[in-house]
Design an enzyme around this catalytic site. Structure first.
Site: not given
Ligand SMILES: *[C@@H]1O[C@H](CO)[C@@H](O)[C@H](O)[C@H]1NC(C)=O
Length: 257
Positions: A66, A110, A207-208
């Protein structure tokens, strides 16, 4: 005498209050020592940090799919302080390799690889992290940790120095039930940790980044409940790296995507 007692009581009171008032970090975490988590990557677009990521060999960083929407153009390796980036040695241009069937976070998958434009210079500041070697399930209640430059509170801002926090693994069925209460079906191939039964977890901007258990990157920060980091509310959701090993190995082997 009286004085000392007062001081003791005041300190005690502050310590109790401090459980909530002090140290709001990644969410209730702490700074990462310079010599640890040398695999951490800041995924950036021209404007700066957009996501976390982690180095898995000299050519690839793993992040969340994402994050592609934020148009990542480079990653920064080798510093925990985002205000101390030497573009010549620490910044690497990247090409994105999204998991092919990824559509959106609600449907899962994701995960994304970023191919570096040149070999990462490994050394005292940069080292890759190991992936889990098989589809071994992480035990419930395992102590794991998540790191990032994300917000330290709901609606906060990106921090300068890398933060880390311990998060307990949440049993998958419990996690599904907790999210089910609000009518949300979680996707397949996830791990839940933190955010529930604890005031610790990740927040936007993390995120990530990796969920690290026993020195291995077992998860990728995917999503939380409505970008609300006032935990505990709902368990945090991570992509289960062990379910994507075949795809990752294929890309690492061909050294391209
Ligand atoms: C380093 O690179 C970033 C991203 O391309 C850019 O925004 C920044 O101005 C550069 N810094 C210096 C000192 O050149």
């Amino acid at each position: 005498m009286m004085h000392a007692l007062h001081r003791f009581l005041l300190l005690h009171l502050l310590t109790c209050l401090g459980l909530y008032a002090l140290g709001s970090e990644i969410i209730n975490g702490q700074n990462v020592p310079e010599n640890l988590m040398l695999y951490m990557a800041s995924v950036q677009n021209n404007g700066g940090h957009v996501c976390g990521g982690f180095l898995i060999n000299e050519h690839f960083v793993v992040t969340a799919a994402h994050c592609e929407r934020r148009n990542p153009t480079s990653v920064v390796l080798g510093t925990h302080n985002l205000q101390k980036v030497d573009n010549n040695t620490m910044r690497y241009r990247v090409k994105t390799c999204k998991f092919p069937s990824y559509e959106n976070v609600n449907k899962g998958d994701d995960i994304m690889l970023l191919k570096l434009s040149r070999k990462a210079r490994l050394g005292k500041k940069v080292q890759p992290i190991q992936l889990p070697n098989t589809e071994v399930k992480v035990k419930d209640k395992s102590k794991c940790r998540v790191a990032g430059w994300g917000f330290t509170k709901t609606g906060g801002e990106i921090v300068k120095d890398l933060r880390v926090v311990d998060v307990p693994i949440v049993n998958l069925e419990d996690c599904k039930n907790k999210w089910g209460h609000i009518g949300k079906n979680l996707p397949a191939n996830i791990i839940c940790a933190g955010g529930s039964g604890t005031n610790k977890g990740f927040c936007q901007g993390d995120s990530g980044g990796p969920l690290v258990c026993n020195g291995k990157a077992v998860g990728v920060v995917s999503f939380n409940y409505r970008a609300n980091c006032d935990y505990p509310n709902k368990p945090n959701v991570y992509t289960d790296v062990s379910k994507y090993l075949t795809w990752i190995k294929k890309i690492l082997k061909q050294n391209n995507c």
